[in-house]
Design a protein around this motif. Sequence first.
Motif, mmCIF file in Angstrom:
data_model
loop_
_atom_site.group_PDB
_atom_site.id
_atom_site.type_symbol
_atom_site.label_atom_id
_atom_site.label_comp_id
_atom_site.label_asym_id
_atom_site.label_seq_id
_atom_site.Cartn_x
_atom_site.Cartn_y
_atom_site.Cartn_z
ATOM 1 N N GLY A 47 -8.879 4.477 -1.066
ATOM 2 C CA GLY A 47 -7.831 4.798 -2.032
ATOM 3 C C GLY A 47 -7.761 6.292 -2.280
ATOM 4 N N VAL A 48 -6.637 6.710 -2.858
ATOM 5 C CA VAL A 48 -6.491 8.105 -3.265
ATOM 6 C C VAL A 48 -7.031 8.202 -4.689
ATOM 7 C CG1 VAL A 48 -4.875 10.014 -3.596
ATOM 8 C CG2 VAL A 48 -4.400 8.271 -1.855
ATOM 9 N N ASP A 49 -7.989 9.074 -4.916
ATOM 10 C CA ASP A 49 -8.610 9.140 -6.242
ATOM 11 C C ASP A 49 -7.750 9.985 -7.181
ATOM 12 O OD1 ASP A 49 -10.270 8.811 -8.326
ATOM 13 O OD2 ASP A 49 -11.957 9.957 -7.510
ATOM 14 N N THR A 50 -6.787 9.329 -7.791
ATOM 15 C CA THR A 50 -5.868 10.049 -8.681
ATOM 16 C C THR A 50 -6.355 10.052 -10.128
ATOM 17 O OG1 THR A 50 -4.601 8.047 -9.089
ATOM 18 C CG2 THR A 50 -3.863 9.421 -7.273
ATOM 19 N N THR A 51 -7.415 9.297 -10.396
ATOM 20 C CA THR A 51 -7.877 9.176 -11.785
ATOM 21 C C THR A 51 -9.271 9.765 -11.987
ATOM 22 O OG1 THR A 51 -8.905 7.047 -11.327
ATOM 23 C CG2 THR A 51 -6.626 7.002 -12.069
ATOM 24 N N GLN A 82 -4.851 2.572 -8.068
ATOM 25 C CA GLN A 82 -5.052 2.276 -9.483
ATOM 26 C C GLN A 82 -3.737 2.501 -10.227
ATOM 27 O OE1 GLN A 82 -8.484 4.989 -9.845
ATOM 28 N NE2 GLN A 82 -9.429 3.344 -11.025
ATOM 29 N N ILE A 83 -3.481 1.635 -11.184
ATOM 30 C CA ILE A 83 -2.245 1.760 -11.973
ATOM 31 C C ILE A 83 -2.580 1.622 -13.455
ATOM 32 C CG2 ILE A 83 -0.767 0.854 -10.128
ATOM 33 C CD1 ILE A 83 -0.637 -1.754 -11.823
ATOM 34 N N PRO A 84 -1.681 2.072 -14.340
ATOM 35 C CA PRO A 84 -1.951 1.910 -15.763
ATOM 36 C C PRO A 84 -2.118 0.438 -16.127
ATOM 37 C CG PRO A 84 -0.119 3.405 -15.426
ATOM 38 C CD PRO A 84 -0.432 2.802 -14.086
ATOM 39 N N ASN A 85 -3.004 0.189 -17.071
ATOM 40 C CA ASN A 85 -3.199 -1.166 -17.568
ATOM 41 C C ASN A 85 -1.972 -1.557 -18.392
ATOM 42 O OD1 ASN A 85 -4.012 -3.523 -18.693
ATOM 43 N ND2 ASN A 85 -6.022 -2.771 -19.356
ATOM 44 N N LEU A 86 -1.236 -2.532 -17.903
ATOM 45 C CA LEU A 86 0.041 -2.866 -18.539
ATOM 46 C C LEU A 86 -0.117 -3.601 -19.861
ATOM 47 C CD1 LEU A 86 2.273 -3.874 -15.508
ATOM 48 C CD2 LEU A 86 1.959 -1.640 -16.559
ATOM 49 N N THR A 87 -1.327 -4.027 -20.160
ATOM 50 C CA THR A 87 -1.501 -4.667 -21.471
ATOM 51 C C THR A 87 -1.624 -3.607 -22.567
ATOM 52 O OG1 THR A 87 -3.886 -4.828 -21.169
ATOM 53 C CG2 THR A 87 -2.588 -6.733 -20.507
ATOM 54 N N ALA A 118 3.273 15.794 -1.858
ATOM 55 C CA ALA A 118 4.564 16.170 -1.265
ATOM 56 C C ALA A 118 5.735 15.903 -2.199
ATOM 57 C CB ALA A 118 4.754 15.405 0.032
ATOM 58 N N GLY A 119 5.594 14.945 -3.075
ATOM 59 C CA GLY A 119 6.705 14.595 -3.962
ATOM 60 C C GLY A 119 7.417 13.344 -3.498
ATOM 61 N N ALA A 120 8.098 12.713 -4.446
ATOM 62 C CA ALA A 120 8.708 11.407 -4.198
ATOM 63 C C ALA A 120 10.066 11.510 -3.512
ATOM 64 C CB ALA A 120 8.860 10.664 -5.520
ATOM 65 N N GLY A 121 10.671 12.704 -3.498
ATOM 66 C CA GLY A 121 12.008 12.839 -2.915
ATOM 67 C C GLY A 121 13.102 12.562 -3.930
ATOM 68 N N SER A 122 12.682 12.223 -5.150
ATOM 69 C CA SER A 122 13.645 12.034 -6.231
ATOM 70 C C SER A 122 12.990 12.531 -7.515
ATOM 71 C CB SER A 122 14.048 10.563 -6.354
ATOM 72 O OG SER A 122 12.914 9.754 -6.592
ATOM 73 N N THR A 149 0.368 9.921 -9.267
ATOM 74 C CA THR A 149 0.859 10.513 -8.014
ATOM 75 C C THR A 149 1.793 9.536 -7.309
ATOM 76 O OG1 THR A 149 -1.118 11.859 -7.745
ATOM 77 C CG2 THR A 149 0.129 11.398 -5.746
ATOM 78 N N ASP A 150 2.926 10.046 -6.810
ATOM 79 C CA ASP A 150 3.970 9.176 -6.262
ATOM 80 C C ASP A 150 3.513 8.396 -5.031
ATOM 81 O OD1 ASP A 150 5.063 10.801 -3.707
ATOM 82 O OD2 ASP A 150 4.459 12.198 -5.286
ATOM 83 N N SER A 151 4.239 7.328 -4.748
ATOM 84 C CA SER A 151 3.906 6.447 -3.624
ATOM 85 C C SER A 151 4.014 7.165 -2.283
ATOM 86 C CB SER A 151 4.839 5.234 -3.600
ATOM 87 O OG SER A 151 4.634 4.402 -4.698
ATOM 88 N N HIS A 152 5.033 8.020 -2.128
ATOM 89 C CA HIS A 152 5.204 8.704 -0.840
ATOM 90 C C HIS A 152 3.988 9.555 -0.512
ATOM 91 C CE1 HIS A 152 9.383 7.387 -0.899
ATOM 92 N NE2 HIS A 152 9.490 7.809 0.346
#
Lengths: 320, 255
Positions: free
Chosen positions: B61-65, B9-14, B212-216, B94-97
């Motif tokens: 999916g990962v339930d981040t919401t 899931q991602i933020p609604n860009l509209t 774990a974190g994104a590494g950046s 939550t980061d992609s990694h």
Amino acid sequence: MANDIFILAEHLNGKLADITFEMTGKAKELAAAFGGQAVAVLLGSGAKSLAESIGADTVLYVDDSTLAEFNPEAYSRVLAAMIKERGPRVVMMGNTSVGMDLGAGLSVMAGLPLIAYVNGLAADGGMFVATSQIYGGKIQAEAVPDGEACIVSCLAGAFPADAGRGSAPVEQIASPVPLDDLKVKFVKLIQPEGGDVDITQQPILVSIGRGIGGQENIELAQELAEALGAAVSASRPITDAGWLPKTRQVGKSGLTVKPKVYLAFGISGAPEHLEGMRGAELIIAVNTDPKAPIFDVAHYGATCDMLDLLPALTEKVKGG
Amino acid sequence: MNIVVPIKQIPNLTDELEINGDGTGLDHDALQYVLNEFDEHAIEEAVLAKESAGGAVTVVGVDTTGELDGALHTALAKGADKAAKITGDFPRGTDSHTQARLLAEAIKDMSPDIVLTGVQAADDRDGQIGPMIAAHLGMPYVGVVTGVTVSGGKAVVHKEYAGGVMAEFEVSLPMVVGVQAAHQPPRYAPVSKIRQIAKTAKIDEIAGGEVAGAGSTVRRMFKPEAAGHAEMWDGSPEEVAEKIVAMIKEKGLLK
């Protein structure tokens, strides 16, 4: 070699992609700041002349028949081995159809961070800073890798290409890893079907996006195009929906167009679309969202409803 | 054939995206979340593959919401057979990694023949999930794919390049595919059907591990300052049409 900047050279049909030169120019600037070299890596077969036309400090050319065409598995294996052996500070690749298959996987394989969608890179007091363009172009995120080394995938058009053209000493090497047991086999390239209209050759394009609403409204754009002696082109959602053929798609995986006039109707202006049309001489955008990114590249804009505008415009054009 | 579709899931860009107080991320509380558009295409391609070659589709999916169930129910309404969510203390965004690692751990136990996921998501600042899942699972990956045909332990995939050029690859299964667009636009699931499924469907819950974190690290997040901005025309459609015609005439392209 820890301060070297690697650039993955991208090529298709015997031609280097512009992104190669764009990244090379930026890599030279970074390498100078870190005290390393800009090292272009070209994977191919019988492609030494291509390697010789990159203006890096040095070019590593890996010649193997398996690498004649892009193969994500073969490329990943070779690059993972080269990163491990040579330990570059930064590995740059395009955020392209090629780089998007490689960067994230290499990040896991090599245990290096990846910063994607990069449109800004700088050395800042010994640190490496990358700026990503995310959320459909609405947000910029400036990030630093947690460790010293990093992979970045760069957006096409982010850096000027001229500084990356030229020539450099080429070191030809054999693949550092065996490539005889690949699970991915390249079969063939498929050239785009001959379209009814070549949108790259039109002086005026009536280009439509999601704002057109439904397939039944395409006719409004076609009527305008006919009156103008123009052609209808579109952003990705329209061709994905099958409302227009792929040969009409403008953008990253579509065609790059440079018409004298580009009329963008109902197109929000995602980075993938902008990549294909920002070279137009005159861009006029109409979109109901006044904050749509298309207005950042357009010369003139309006926020009226395109479905009202299209018939009005057709009438004006016909009326002389 | 066992098909697994990792979704995100991602933020609604509209919506208007607001940056948080310390300027290093989005204000996630202010956001609506939607299913990543490319993942919708992955679901469609998976259901099409099942319909032509048989098998079962599992969406995970990962339930981040805390709101992933809705997306999973919709996938079931479109023809997926099973749904699973990875649960834990995961922040929004939550980061992609982290998501890729959690998804790979879950998918390993599902023994897939093919994993179909969206080629990218608008919040992939630290990279696309598909190739990371493939690397964790030791499977081959091909992305920017607009067509997948599976038969006899192999997949034939069509990958897009710039300028409308495509490449055809033959890949031994199991593999991971990054779907750019399905063979046909994602099908519509009627709300009544989704509601019906929500009442009866079982969603498997998988306990996830650590973030774990994104590494950046993001130092600063900001809205881009446009190098230029269009000169805006006010007025009715007729008035705007008038101005457009005048500009085209000025270019000598209209008498």
